[in-house]
Design an enzyme around this catalytic site. Structure first.
Site, PDB file in Angstrom:
ATOM      1  CB  SER A  65      -0.906   0.010   1.226  1.00  0.00           C
ATOM      2  OG  SER A  65      -1.690  -1.167   1.257  1.00  0.00           O
TER       3      SER A  65
HETATM    4  N1  SAM Z   1      -0.275  -5.492   4.175  1.00  0.00           N
HETATM    5  C1  SAM Z   1       0.417  -5.714   2.933  1.00  0.00           C
HETATM    6  C2  SAM Z   1       1.768  -5.082   2.893  1.00  0.00           C
HETATM    7  O1  SAM Z   1       2.158  -4.418   3.872  1.00  0.00           O
HETATM    8  O2  SAM Z   1       2.459  -5.265   1.882  1.00  0.00           O
HETATM    9  C3  SAM Z   1      -0.407  -5.285   1.740  1.00  0.00           C
HETATM   10  C4  SAM Z   1      -1.540  -6.212   1.529  1.00  0.00           C
HETATM   11  S1  SAM Z   1      -2.127  -6.321  -0.126  1.00  0.00           S
HETATM   12  C5  SAM Z   1      -2.815  -4.745  -0.388  1.00  0.00           C
HETATM   13  C6  SAM Z   1      -3.509  -7.406   0.185  1.00  0.00           C
HETATM   14  C7  SAM Z   1      -3.111  -8.819   0.518  1.00  0.00           C
HETATM   15  O3  SAM Z   1      -4.269  -9.522   0.971  1.00  0.00           O
HETATM   16  C8  SAM Z   1      -2.592  -9.598  -0.684  1.00  0.00           C
HETATM   17  O4  SAM Z   1      -1.322 -10.100  -0.412  1.00  0.00           O
HETATM   18  C9  SAM Z   1      -3.609 -10.717  -0.867  1.00  0.00           C
HETATM   19  O5  SAM Z   1      -3.076 -11.925  -1.348  1.00  0.00           O
HETATM   20  C10 SAM Z   1      -4.139 -10.859   0.550  1.00  0.00           C
HETATM   21  N2  SAM Z   1      -5.429 -11.545   0.665  1.00  0.00           N
HETATM   22  C11 SAM Z   1      -6.502 -11.524  -0.177  1.00  0.00           C
HETATM   23  N3  SAM Z   1      -7.506 -12.285   0.313  1.00  0.00           N
HETATM   24  C12 SAM Z   1      -7.066 -12.793   1.488  1.00  0.00           C
HETATM   25  C13 SAM Z   1      -7.620 -13.668   2.480  1.00  0.00           C
HETATM   26  N4  SAM Z   1      -8.855 -14.147   2.391  1.00  0.00           N
HETATM   27  N5  SAM Z   1      -6.864 -13.972   3.546  1.00  0.00           N
HETATM   28  C14 SAM Z   1      -5.611 -13.510   3.695  1.00  0.00           C
HETATM   29  N6  SAM Z   1      -5.018 -12.679   2.799  1.00  0.00           N
HETATM   30  C15 SAM Z   1      -5.742 -12.327   1.719  1.00  0.00           C
END
Ligand code: SAM
Length: 217
Positions: A65
């Protein structure tokens, strides 16, 4: 050969111009953003853009993000040293590193195994103790519940009932809630075993949360 930029100067400028100037002035938080090397969390080909004012790809169609959004969510979470935190969506591990730098105990769950593996290796190599697992974070992470704080870093269609259940009374969560294309950042306080109070911080855009209480694949 291209010379690496001075990341310390770029990081100082990010903290000053993108975070502090937009009203986030908590010194502990600003220090955490100075201490965590954001350029370590981006793809090698994106390293020169690590401190810019926007999200970046981290592989597998996912993103790290924008720095300001990480700061805004972290500030809204109002963490205290020692808090037990559930992060849903480990991604690169950057948000988890910021939370760990603030002295909290972080449990982070990620849907995509390769991202979870990379983040775990990187965080360990930087000296952060963060517990990561692969799974569907829309169901929370029962094993370590209850949590003092929950932070969801992907777009959710609604607040999962299991996050509410796994949050302590008096605890707080921050979640981007809305459609797959745009969301509102919602802060939820669990005021009693059966009641919550919510406020909205403004619009945001996250990649979708995919899972039982999230969006379909
Ligand atoms: N917090 C992260 C960082 O600091 O880089 C950014 C997160 S990114 C915007 C969103 C993440 O949520 C992705 O890696 C995606 O694979 C994960 N995601 C999507 N659905 C999910 C789920 N049901 N459970 C866990 N992670 C999930």
């Amino acid at each position: 050969m291209m010379k690496n930029p001075d990341f310390t100067q770029l990081r100082e400028a990010m903290v000053r111009e993108q975070i502090a100037k937009r009203g986030i002035t908590n010194p502990d938080l600003l220090r955490a953003f100075m201490d965590v090397p954001r350029h370590s969390f981006v793809l090698q080909e994106e390293i020169n853009f690590a401190y810019e004012d926007h999200p970046l790809p981290v592989g597998e169609g996912q993103t790290i993000s924008q720095p300001y959004i990480v700061a805004l969510m972290t500030e809204a979470l109002k963490v205290r040293g020692g808090d037990k935190i559930l992060e849903v969506g480990t991604g690169s591990g950057y948000q988890a590193a910021i939370l760990a730098q603030l002295g909290t105990r972080v449990f982070s769950i990620e849907r995509i195994p390769s991202l979870a593996r990379q983040a775990q290796a990187l965080l360990s190599s930087l000296g952060y103790h963060v517990t990561i697992d692969v799974g569907d974070g829309t169901c929370g992470w029962q094993e370590y519940a209850p949590y003092d704080r929950i932070i969801v870093t992907a777009a959710s269609p609604a607040i999962s009932p299991l996050w509410e259940e796994q949050l302590i009374v008096g605890g707080r969560m921050v979640v981007p809630v809305g459609s797959e294309f745009s969301q509102e950042l919602v802060v939820v306080d669990k005021v009693s075993a059966t009641h919550t109070k919510s406020e909205t911080l403004g619009g945001c855009v996250f990649v979708p949360l995919i899972g039982k209480y999230g969006f379909a694949k």
